[in-house]
Write a protein that holds these residues in place. Structure first.
Motif, PDB file in Angstrom:
ATOM      1  N   GLU A  37       0.833  -1.204   0.000  1.00  0.00           N
ATOM      2  CA  GLU A  37       0.000   0.000   0.000  1.00  0.00           C
ATOM      3  C   GLU A  37       0.869   1.256   0.000  1.00  0.00           C
ATOM      4  O   GLU A  37       1.824   1.355   0.767  1.00  0.00           O
ATOM      5  CB  GLU A  37      -0.889  -0.004   1.249  1.00  0.00           C
ATOM      6  CG  GLU A  37      -1.939   1.089   1.248  1.00  0.00           C
ATOM      7  CD  GLU A  37      -2.840   1.023   2.477  1.00  0.00           C
ATOM      8  OE1 GLU A  37      -3.124  -0.102   2.965  1.00  0.00           O
ATOM      9  OE2 GLU A  37      -3.233   2.100   2.950  1.00  0.00           O
ATOM     10  N   LEU A  38       0.512   2.187  -0.876  1.00  0.00           N
ATOM     11  CA  LEU A  38       1.118   3.517  -0.839  1.00  0.00           C
ATOM     12  C   LEU A  38       0.416   4.284   0.270  1.00  0.00           C
ATOM     13  O   LEU A  38      -0.807   4.435   0.229  1.00  0.00           O
ATOM     14  CB  LEU A  38       0.907   4.201  -2.194  1.00  0.00           C
ATOM     15  CG  LEU A  38       1.675   5.485  -2.439  1.00  0.00           C
ATOM     16  CD1 LEU A  38       3.162   5.206  -2.624  1.00  0.00           C
ATOM     17  CD2 LEU A  38       1.131   6.196  -3.679  1.00  0.00           C
ATOM     18  N   MET A  39       1.146   4.717   1.260  1.00  0.00           N
ATOM     19  CA  MET A  39       0.487   5.359   2.407  1.00  0.00           C
ATOM     20  C   MET A  39       1.318   6.514   2.957  1.00  0.00           C
ATOM     21  O   MET A  39       2.532   6.569   2.800  1.00  0.00           O
ATOM     22  CB  MET A  39       0.239   4.329   3.521  1.00  0.00           C
ATOM     23  CG  MET A  39       1.479   3.675   4.070  1.00  0.00           C
ATOM     24  SD  MET A  39       1.147   2.664   5.549  1.00  0.00           S
ATOM     25  CE  MET A  39       0.467   1.172   4.852  1.00  0.00           C
ATOM     26  N   GLN A  40       0.629   7.418   3.610  1.00  0.00           N
ATOM     27  CA  GLN A  40       1.292   8.506   4.330  1.00  0.00           C
ATOM     28  C   GLN A  40       1.485   8.049   5.776  1.00  0.00           C
ATOM     29  O   GLN A  40       0.530   7.637   6.428  1.00  0.00           O
ATOM     30  CB  GLN A  40       0.401   9.762   4.279  1.00  0.00           C
ATOM     31  CG  GLN A  40       0.950  10.944   5.061  1.00  0.00           C
ATOM     32  CD  GLN A  40       2.236  11.514   4.486  1.00  0.00           C
ATOM     33  OE1 GLN A  40       2.367  11.673   3.265  1.00  0.00           O
ATOM     34  NE2 GLN A  40       3.200  11.806   5.347  1.00  0.00           N
ATOM     35  N   VAL A  41       2.721   8.092   6.272  1.00  0.00           N
ATOM     36  CA  VAL A  41       3.008   7.710   7.657  1.00  0.00           C
ATOM     37  C   VAL A  41       2.715   8.901   8.565  1.00  0.00           C
ATOM     38  O   VAL A  41       3.166  10.014   8.293  1.00  0.00           O
ATOM     39  CB  VAL A  41       4.484   7.268   7.807  1.00  0.00           C
ATOM     40  CG1 VAL A  41       4.795   6.873   9.242  1.00  0.00           C
ATOM     41  CG2 VAL A  41       4.795   6.110   6.856  1.00  0.00           C
ATOM     42  N   SER A  42       1.933   8.667   9.633  1.00  0.00           N
ATOM     43  CA  SER A  42       1.663   9.749  10.594  1.00  0.00           C
ATOM     44  C   SER A  42       2.880   9.943  11.501  1.00  0.00           C
ATOM     45  O   SER A  42       3.724   9.050  11.643  1.00  0.00           O
ATOM     46  CB  SER A  42       0.453   9.392  11.453  1.00  0.00           C
ATOM     47  OG  SER A  42       0.770   8.312  12.306  1.00  0.00           O
ATOM     48  N   ARG A  43       2.945  11.107  12.132  1.00  0.00           N
ATOM     49  CA  ARG A  43       4.056  11.354  13.074  1.00  0.00           C
ATOM     50  C   ARG A  43       4.026  10.337  14.209  1.00  0.00           C
ATOM     51  O   ARG A  43       5.070   9.852  14.654  1.00  0.00           O
ATOM     52  CB  ARG A  43       3.970  12.778  13.651  1.00  0.00           C
ATOM     53  CG  ARG A  43       4.257  13.863  12.626  1.00  0.00           C
ATOM     54  CD  ARG A  43       4.393  15.239  13.293  1.00  0.00           C
ATOM     55  NE  ARG A  43       5.628  15.360  14.059  1.00  0.00           N
ATOM     56  CZ  ARG A  43       6.813  15.645  13.534  1.00  0.00           C
ATOM     57  NH1 ARG A  43       6.942  15.847  12.237  1.00  0.00           N
ATOM     58  NH2 ARG A  43       7.881  15.750  14.301  1.00  0.00           N
ATOM     59  N   GLU A  44       2.823  10.003  14.662  1.00  0.00           N
ATOM     60  CA  GLU A  44       2.682   9.044  15.765  1.00  0.00           C
ATOM     61  C   GLU A  44       3.241   7.663  15.375  1.00  0.00           C
ATOM     62  O   GLU A  44       4.011   7.052  16.133  1.00  0.00           O
ATOM     63  CB  GLU A  44       1.196   8.927  16.132  1.00  0.00           C
ATOM     64  CG  GLU A  44       0.950   8.084  17.355  1.00  0.00           C
ATOM     65  CD  GLU A  44      -0.536   7.772  17.556  1.00  0.00           C
ATOM     66  OE1 GLU A  44      -1.334   7.942  16.602  1.00  0.00           O
ATOM     67  OE2 GLU A  44      -0.875   7.338  18.666  1.00  0.00           O
ATOM     68  N   THR A  45       2.868   7.197  14.184  1.00  0.00           N
ATOM     69  CA  THR A  45       3.375   5.901  13.708  1.00  0.00           C
ATOM     70  C   THR A  45       4.895   5.947  13.534  1.00  0.00           C
ATOM     71  O   THR A  45       5.606   5.004  13.896  1.00  0.00           O
ATOM     72  CB  THR A  45       2.687   5.517  12.382  1.00  0.00           C
ATOM     73  OG1 THR A  45       1.300   5.329  12.646  1.00  0.00           O
ATOM     74  CG2 THR A  45       3.262   4.243  11.789  1.00  0.00           C
ATOM     75  N   ALA A  46       5.398   7.058  12.998  1.00  0.00           N
ATOM     76  CA  ALA A  46       6.852   7.201  12.807  1.00  0.00           C
ATOM     77  C   ALA A  46       7.590   7.132  14.143  1.00  0.00           C
ATOM     78  O   ALA A  46       8.629   6.480  14.260  1.00  0.00           O
ATOM     79  CB  ALA A  46       7.150   8.524  12.104  1.00  0.00           C
ATOM     80  N   GLN A  47       7.032   7.795  15.152  1.00  0.00           N
ATOM     81  CA  GLN A  47       7.695   7.816  16.462  1.00  0.00           C
ATOM     82  C   GLN A  47       7.683   6.435  17.113  1.00  0.00           C
ATOM     83  O   GLN A  47       8.631   6.060  17.803  1.00  0.00           O
ATOM     84  CB  GLN A  47       7.036   8.862  17.360  1.00  0.00           C
ATOM     85  CG  GLN A  47       7.446  10.270  16.956  1.00  0.00           C
ATOM     86  CD  GLN A  47       6.574  11.370  17.532  1.00  0.00           C
ATOM     87  OE1 GLN A  47       5.550  11.100  18.153  1.00  0.00           O
ATOM     88  NE2 GLN A  47       6.975  12.611  17.310  1.00  0.00           N
ATOM     89  N   ILE A  48       6.620   5.651  16.867  1.00  0.00           N
ATOM     90  CA  ILE A  48       6.584   4.278  17.387  1.00  0.00           C
ATOM     91  C   ILE A  48       7.573   3.399  16.607  1.00  0.00           C
ATOM     92  O   ILE A  48       8.383   2.674  17.191  1.00  0.00           O
ATOM     93  CB  ILE A  48       5.149   3.697  17.307  1.00  0.00           C
ATOM     94  CG1 ILE A  48       4.208   4.480  18.228  1.00  0.00           C
ATOM     95  CG2 ILE A  48       5.151   2.206  17.649  1.00  0.00           C
ATOM     96  CD1 ILE A  48       2.730   4.168  18.016  1.00  0.00           C
TER      97      ILE A  48
END
Ligand code: DAT
Ligand code: MG
Length: 133
Positions: A37-48
């Motif tokens: 899936e082409l997706m935008q990573v949220s800041r929250e997901t990135a930090q996890i």
């Protein structure tokens, strides 16, 4: 041993039009892309996702980078999928990555190293859950 790995083409790889070339390498190796899936990573997901690096001086830059545009997230399945993915990807720093590896062929600098691959089966399961929940 049959296994799953989480693989993610980072925003620089997507921006530069490398999705097809990179997917081709996994398929040629014999690994199967069973979900993507082409997706935008949220800041929250990135930090996890990068939580183990939160004390590093480059952490904020890393979160900025991975959220800077869409990523192409994949679940890759096959024999020893974690180790075989990591060998296709190459060492963390593209300067140390030999030609023939994805980072060796397409990256210049550790701060934009084109692609992520799980480093263990445990982390693969966590990352698949985090990105494809
Ligand atoms: P890998 O992606 O090879 O598993 P890692 O988990 O140690 O490497 O680090 C995650 C990402 O963090 C890596 O792909 C790029 C970034 N990174 C690591 N070391 C860095 C450094 N010294 N400077 C800037 N970014 C770095
Ligand atoms: Mg890692």
């Amino acid at each position: 041993m049959e296994q799953r790995a989480f693989v993610m083409i980072k925003p620089d790889g997507v921006r530069r039009g490398l999705i097809g070339e990179i997917v081709r390498r996994f398929e040629c190796k014999g690994l199967r892309v069973i979900r993507a899936e082409l997706m935008q990573v949220s800041r929250e997901t990135a930090q996890i996702h990068y939580g183990h690096l939160s004390a590093k001086p480059f952490f904020d830059e890393l979160v900025e980078y991975i959220t800077s545009g869409p990523v192409f997230a994949m679940i890759v399945e096959g024999c020893e999928a974690v180790a075989n993915s990591r060998s296709l990807i190459g060492p963390t720093n593209p300067q140390d990555a030999p030609p023939g590896t994805i980072r060796g062929d397409y990256g210049l600098d550790v701060s934009e190293n084109v692609i992520h691959g799980s480093d263990s089966a445990d982390n693969a399961a966590k990352e698949i859950q985090l990105f494809f929940k």
